[in-house]
Design a protein around this motif. Sequence first.
Motif, short mmCIF file in Angstrom:
data_model
loop_
_atom_site.label_atom_id
_atom_site.label_comp_id
_atom_site.label_asym_id
_atom_site.label_seq_id
_atom_site.Cartn_x
_atom_site.Cartn_y
_atom_site.Cartn_z
N LEU A 169 0.98 -1.06 -0.10
CA LEU A 169 -0.02 0.06 0.14
C LEU A 169 1.35 1.39 0.24
O LEU A 169 0.62 2.45 0.43
CB LEU A 169 -0.74 -0.11 1.47
N GLY A 170 1.96 0.99 0.11
CA GLY A 170 3.17 2.32 -0.17
C GLY A 170 4.26 2.16 -1.24
O GLY A 170 3.33 1.82 -2.41
N ASP A 171 5.38 3.08 -1.84
CA ASP A 171 6.34 3.43 -2.19
C ASP A 171 7.01 2.13 -2.86
O ASP A 171 7.62 2.28 -3.88
CB ASP A 171 6.99 4.58 -2.32
N VAL A 172 6.80 1.13 -1.94
CA VAL A 172 8.39 -0.21 -2.20
C VAL A 172 8.08 -0.93 -3.38
O VAL A 172 6.41 -1.62 -3.31
CB VAL A 172 8.43 -0.35 -0.67
N ASP A 173 8.33 -1.61 -3.80
CA ASP A 173 8.51 -2.04 -5.06
C ASP A 173 8.64 -3.62 -4.66
O ASP A 173 9.69 -3.78 -4.62
CB ASP A 173 8.92 -1.88 -6.27
N TRP A 174 7.72 -4.35 -4.07
CA TRP A 174 8.33 -5.27 -3.03
C TRP A 174 8.01 -6.90 -4.02
O TRP A 174 9.14 -7.83 -3.77
CB TRP A 174 7.24 -6.05 -2.62
N GLY A 175 8.56 -6.37 -5.07
CA GLY A 175 8.90 -7.35 -6.08
C GLY A 175 9.85 -7.13 -6.34
O GLY A 175 10.88 -8.68 -6.82
N LYS A 176 10.74 -6.03 -6.95
CA LYS A 176 11.97 -5.85 -7.27
C LYS A 176 13.13 -6.14 -5.80
O LYS A 176 14.00 -6.93 -5.76
CB LYS A 176 12.19 -4.55 -7.35
N TYR A 177 12.47 -6.15 -4.74
CA TYR A 177 13.28 -6.29 -3.35
C TYR A 177 12.81 -7.36 -2.95
O TYR A 177 14.47 -7.64 -2.59
CB TYR A 177 11.89 -5.20 -2.72
N VAL A 178 12.24 -8.94 -3.46
CA VAL A 178 12.33 -9.74 -3.10
C VAL A 178 13.35 -10.36 -3.94
O VAL A 178 14.33 -11.41 -4.04
CB VAL A 178 11.01 -10.72 -2.69
N SER A 179 13.08 -9.88 -4.91
CA SER A 179 13.81 -10.52 -5.88
C SER A 179 15.39 -10.05 -5.78
O SER A 179 16.51 -11.10 -5.97
CB SER A 179 13.71 -9.91 -7.39
N ALA A 180 15.43 -9.65 -5.23
CA ALA A 180 17.13 -8.82 -4.69
C ALA A 180 17.89 -9.99 -4.06
O ALA A 180 18.66 -10.75 -4.07
CB ALA A 180 17.31 -7.33 -4.93
N LEU A 181 16.95 -9.55 -3.38
CA LEU A 181 16.99 -11.19 -1.50
C LEU A 181 17.49 -12.52 -2.15
O LEU A 181 17.65 -13.19 -1.78
CB LEU A 181 15.39 -11.05 -0.89
N THR A 182 15.92 -12.74 -3.12
CA THR A 182 16.51 -13.69 -3.72
C THR A 182 17.82 -14.14 -5.18
O THR A 182 18.91 -14.89 -4.87
CB THR A 182 15.78 -14.79 -4.87
N ASP A 183 18.44 -12.63 -5.89
CA ASP A 183 19.51 -12.81 -5.70
C ASP A 183 21.04 -13.03 -5.28
O ASP A 183 22.21 -13.89 -5.80
CB ASP A 183 19.63 -11.29 -6.40
N ILE A 184 21.17 -12.63 -4.14
CA ILE A 184 22.38 -13.50 -3.18
C ILE A 184 22.15 -14.14 -1.91
O ILE A 184 23.32 -14.16 -1.54
CB ILE A 184 21.80 -11.02 -2.12
N GLY A 185 20.62 -14.66 -3.10
CA GLY A 185 20.93 -16.14 -2.12
C GLY A 185 20.34 -15.35 -0.42
O GLY A 185 20.90 -16.57 0.65
N TYR A 186 19.98 -14.70 0.00
CA TYR A 186 19.47 -15.48 0.94
C TYR A 186 18.18 -15.72 1.48
O TYR A 186 17.68 -16.25 1.04
CB TYR A 186 18.71 -13.54 0.96
N GLU A 187 18.47 -16.76 3.08
CA GLU A 187 17.16 -17.27 2.97
C GLU A 187 17.00 -17.45 4.36
O GLU A 187 16.79 -18.61 5.64
CB GLU A 187 18.23 -18.88 2.76
N GLY A 188 17.35 -15.91 5.11
CA GLY A 188 16.85 -15.58 6.39
C GLY A 188 14.98 -15.83 6.45
O GLY A 188 14.46 -15.84 5.95
N ALA A 189 15.25 -15.09 7.86
CA ALA A 189 13.96 -14.46 8.36
C ALA A 189 13.59 -13.64 7.57
O ALA A 189 14.34 -12.16 7.61
CB ALA A 189 13.48 -14.39 9.90
N THR A 190 11.93 -13.26 6.88
CA THR A 190 11.48 -11.64 6.47
C THR A 190 10.76 -11.61 7.67
O THR A 190 9.08 -12.21 7.16
CB THR A 190 11.09 -11.90 4.62
#
Length: 304
Positions: free
Chosen positions: A251-272
Amino acid sequence: MKLGIVSAIFDQSNFEEMIDIVAENGLDCVEVACWPKGKVERRYSGVSHIDTKNLTSEKAQKILAYCKKKGVEISALAYYPNPLDENLEKRKEVIKHLYSVIDASKLLGINLVTTFIGRMPSKTISENLEEIAKVWKPIMKYAEEKNVRIGIENCPMLFTEVEWPGGQNLMTSPSNWRKIFSCIDSDYLGINYDPSHFIWQKIDYIKPLYEFKEKLFHVHYKDIKVYQNKLEDVGMMATPLEYMSPKLPGLGDVDWGKYVSALTDIGYEGATCIEIEDKAFEKNYEDIKKSVTLSTRYLRNFVI
């Protein structure tokens, strides 16, 4: 990645009821608020779902057993004060409680505490860095001995005139992160990453994920809406809540698709963990619970 929530929004529930709500929404984990009992300093503070000061091995086992029964993990123990408070007596109390949260995290086998680095609002960045070295080196030595990591959220804690002029947390930007990590060289000190705080500061909230991927200990999902008409009226020098507002994810200005995509790029597997601070969903406690369900449904588009 595991999808969870910050428990501070459940201030009307005890630990068991809070875990029940988390489980009912199909969430994987929860960042548990651990403020001192009865200490309410601002919105979303003072919530204590685990009393770390009086935690025993027996109580810890009961907590873990209930979480296991409900299929919910504790991602971190959360305590967000100002460890660099200019009132030295208050600072002493804050740090004392922070040690108890570290102890509790060790006792529960979580080994992660989320907090603020703190800031002296009336002092310069250079002066604050000197103070951070004095205050945090002993804390980090203790955390290292306990094998507990510390994840610092990048919230400036500068929203109203109360925190003016410098805010209450120096961990505000990639530039400051580099300075702090240089000052406190520890593998146990990292970041609890919240993209929303970069939105209103006009900082790229994607790029730092790649540079600081080794320092990402925990991740928040909170959204921010910047109202351009208000910003044009008061300007960037105004207190931020005059021109922006926290919102539910999506409901705000963050592009969550791009954000989570970047997290997957870097191999983040922790808690969100979802962090809810949207006043539009605070008419009553049922409304708050509804906001959890809405946020979970939305973010399950990206985190399964």
